[in-house]
Write a protein that holds these residues in place. Structure first.
Motif, PDB file in Angstrom:
ATOM      1  N   UNK A   1      44.651  47.014  49.416  1.00  0.00           N
ATOM      2  CA  UNK A   1      43.892  45.930  50.043  1.00  0.00           C
ATOM      3  C   UNK A   1      43.203  45.086  48.985  1.00  0.00           C
ATOM      4  N   UNK A   2      43.200  43.772  49.216  1.00  0.00           N
ATOM      5  CA  UNK A   2      42.509  42.831  48.346  1.00  0.00           C
ATOM      6  C   UNK A   2      41.659  41.937  49.233  1.00  0.00           C
ATOM      7  N   UNK A   3      40.385  41.756  48.906  1.00  0.00           N
ATOM      8  CA  UNK A   3      39.588  40.844  49.713  1.00  0.00           C
ATOM      9  C   UNK A   3      38.111  41.086  49.599  1.00  0.00           C
ATOM     10  N   UNK A   4      37.378  40.540  50.561  1.00  0.00           N
ATOM     11  CA  UNK A   4      35.933  40.674  50.606  1.00  0.00           C
ATOM     12  C   UNK A   4      35.481  40.289  52.008  1.00  0.00           C
ATOM     13  N   UNK A   5      34.203  39.907  52.164  1.00  0.00           N
ATOM     14  CA  UNK A   5      33.690  39.704  53.522  1.00  0.00           C
ATOM     15  C   UNK A   5      33.634  38.229  53.914  1.00  0.00           C
ATOM     16  N   UNK A   6      33.818  38.017  55.226  1.00  0.00           N
ATOM     17  CA  UNK A   6      33.824  36.690  55.826  1.00  0.00           C
ATOM     18  C   UNK A   6      32.422  36.249  56.234  1.00  0.00           C
ATOM     19  N   UNK A   7      31.571  37.196  56.608  1.00  0.00           N
ATOM     20  CA  UNK A   7      30.231  36.884  57.106  1.00  0.00           C
ATOM     21  C   UNK A   7      29.278  36.599  55.955  1.00  0.00           C
ATOM     22  N   UNK A   8      28.084  36.118  56.312  1.00  0.00           N
ATOM     23  CA  UNK A   8      27.088  35.801  55.295  1.00  0.00           C
ATOM     24  C   UNK A   8      25.713  36.261  55.746  1.00  0.00           C
ATOM     25  N   UNK A   9      24.781  36.212  54.831  1.00  0.00           N
ATOM     26  CA  UNK A   9      23.372  36.350  55.187  1.00  0.00           C
ATOM     27  C   UNK A   9      22.902  35.007  55.736  1.00  0.00           C
ATOM     28  N   UNK A  10      21.677  34.943  56.236  1.00  0.00           N
ATOM     29  CA  UNK A  10      21.113  33.660  56.680  1.00  0.00           C
ATOM     30  C   UNK A  10      20.820  32.783  55.452  1.00  0.00           C
ATOM     31  N   UNK A  11      21.269  31.534  55.517  1.00  0.00           N
ATOM     32  CA  UNK A  11      21.095  30.571  54.425  1.00  0.00           C
ATOM     33  C   UNK A  11      21.716  31.079  53.121  1.00  0.00           C
ATOM     34  N   UNK A  12      22.874  31.711  53.236  1.00  0.00           N
ATOM     35  CA  UNK A  12      23.516  32.311  52.071  1.00  0.00           C
ATOM     36  C   UNK A  12      24.275  31.314  51.206  1.00  0.00           C
ATOM     37  N   UNK A  13      24.883  31.846  50.142  1.00  0.00           N
ATOM     38  CA  UNK A  13      25.664  31.025  49.226  1.00  0.00           C
ATOM     39  C   UNK A  13      27.073  30.789  49.738  1.00  0.00           C
ATOM     40  N   UNK A  14      27.697  29.724  49.246  1.00  0.00           N
ATOM     41  CA  UNK A  14      29.028  29.337  49.714  1.00  0.00           C
ATOM     42  C   UNK A  14      30.136  30.203  49.133  1.00  0.00           C
ATOM     43  N   UNK A  15      29.836  31.027  48.120  1.00  0.00           N
ATOM     44  CA  UNK A  15      30.871  31.832  47.463  1.00  0.00           C
ATOM     45  C   UNK A  15      30.725  33.324  47.735  1.00  0.00           C
TER      46      UNK A  15
ATOM     47  N   UNK B   1      23.925  26.588  59.951  1.00  0.00           N
ATOM     48  CA  UNK B   1      22.788  25.860  59.355  1.00  0.00           C
ATOM     49  C   UNK B   1      23.306  24.799  58.396  1.00  0.00           C
ATOM     50  N   UNK B   2      23.966  23.758  58.888  1.00  0.00           N
ATOM     51  CA  UNK B   2      24.506  22.719  57.998  1.00  0.00           C
ATOM     52  C   UNK B   2      23.413  22.123  57.112  1.00  0.00           C
ATOM     53  N   UNK B   3      23.727  21.993  55.832  1.00  0.00           N
ATOM     54  CA  UNK B   3      22.773  21.427  54.891  1.00  0.00           C
ATOM     55  C   UNK B   3      21.740  22.411  54.392  1.00  0.00           C
ATOM     56  N   UNK B   4      21.808  23.643  54.872  1.00  0.00           N
ATOM     57  CA  UNK B   4      20.826  24.653  54.460  1.00  0.00           C
ATOM     58  C   UNK B   4      21.526  25.987  54.220  1.00  0.00           C
ATOM     59  N   UNK B   5      22.440  25.978  53.265  1.00  0.00           N
ATOM     60  CA  UNK B   5      23.172  27.194  52.949  1.00  0.00           C
ATOM     61  C   UNK B   5      24.221  27.517  53.988  1.00  0.00           C
ATOM     62  N   UNK B   6      24.800  28.700  53.862  1.00  0.00           N
ATOM     63  CA  UNK B   6      25.822  29.170  54.798  1.00  0.00           C
ATOM     64  C   UNK B   6      25.247  30.301  55.638  1.00  0.00           C
ATOM     65  N   UNK B   7      25.235  30.105  56.942  1.00  0.00           N
ATOM     66  CA  UNK B   7      24.823  31.145  57.887  1.00  0.00           C
ATOM     67  C   UNK B   7      26.000  31.402  58.812  1.00  0.00           C
ATOM     68  N   UNK B   8      26.714  32.488  58.555  1.00  0.00           N
ATOM     69  CA  UNK B   8      27.926  32.810  59.311  1.00  0.00           C
ATOM     70  C   UNK B   8      27.850  34.270  59.747  1.00  0.00           C
ATOM     71  N   UNK B   9      27.212  34.469  60.873  1.00  0.00           N
ATOM     72  CA  UNK B   9      27.038  35.813  61.397  1.00  0.00           C
ATOM     73  C   UNK B   9      28.296  36.265  62.147  1.00  0.00           C
ATOM     74  N   UNK B  10      28.483  37.575  62.288  1.00  0.00           N
ATOM     75  CA  UNK B  10      29.687  38.080  62.962  1.00  0.00           C
ATOM     76  C   UNK B  10      29.722  37.746  64.448  1.00  0.00           C
TER      77      UNK B  10
END
Length: 228
Positions: A76-90, A23-32
């Motif tokens: 282990x050090x890290x967090x998740x790669x995926x996002x919610x729909x229209x999520x934040x960039x961080x 969803x370019x321009x409308x948050x980050x939507x990065x589903x698995x």
């Protein structure tokens, strides 16, 4: 150590990663298991390789960069790669980028750590596509069966099983990836509340965290997930 170049690298990488969205321009939507997830994974792999980590994708679809220590037991050090729909960039991804940067500093400082260290970008923590979530953690703890991942489906009727297969993973081996070597998991994450801002603090250390359990229930003939 000079902080500003480190902060600049983190800012730059987070800015580049925000482009991997449906969803370019409308948050980050990065589903698995999507093209956006693949592009972000390749970007993270490249950053891990740049600092000298041995990089792989595990059978959950997470990206892992490993630095061998004196013993095979792993921090282990890290967090998740995926996002919610229209999520934040961080959300999530900041913990991955910061993890890479922390290990960069360790490598540049020289010497071999006692524990082996893995920076991990976990997959499908949010559960936005299949309404399940915590996927990598469940795989690492051998909590999922083939029947489970055939049952979980997205709004288009695509199952986790089929999505994994299309992504190049082995869904039939879903229960064979248990890890017994993890000694600790460290995660940097944005605050999802008002406390640090209200108290004008830059950072906080979590000492209590919610426990999440999910169950598949049937309501009026329809299967759905509930969380507690």
């Amino acid at each position: 150590m000079t902080i500003e170049p480190i902060a600049q690298r983190i800012r730059a990488q987070l800015g580049e990663l925000r482009a991997f969205t449906a969803t370019p321009g409308n948050g980050v939507t990065r589903f698995p298991f999507t093209p956006e997830a693949r592009a972000a994974s390749e970007y993270i792999k490249a950053r891990m390789e740049e600092i000298g980590l041995a990089v792989r994708m595990d059978n959950s679809g997470s990206v892992i960069g490993r630095l061998e220590g004196q013993v095979p037991d792993t921090v282990m050090i890290g967090s998740h790669l995926d996002s919610v729909r229209f999520g934040g960039a961080y959300d999530g991804i900041a913990g991955v980028v910061c993890g890479i940067e922390a290990v960069r500093q360790l490598i540049e400082g020289g010497g071999q750590p006692y524990y082996s260290i893995e920076v991990i970008a976990t997959n499908d923590e949010e559960g936005s596509r299949f309404k399940s979530g915590l996927f990598t953690g469940k795989v690492l703890d051998a909590q999922l069966t083939v029947d489970d991942i055939r049952r979980y489906k997205d709004e288009d009727g695509v199952s986790v099983y089929d999505a994994m297969k299309a992504y190049g993973l082995d869904p039939d081996a879903i229960a064979a990836n248990k890890r017994n070597d993890i000694k600790a998991f460290l995660e940097v994450h944005i605050e999802q509340g008002p406390i640090l801002e209200a108290e004008q603090k830059d950072i906080g250390i979590v000492d209590i965290i919610v426990g999440i359990k999910r169950a598949l229930v049937t309501v009026h003939g329809r299967a759905d997930h509930v969380g507690t």
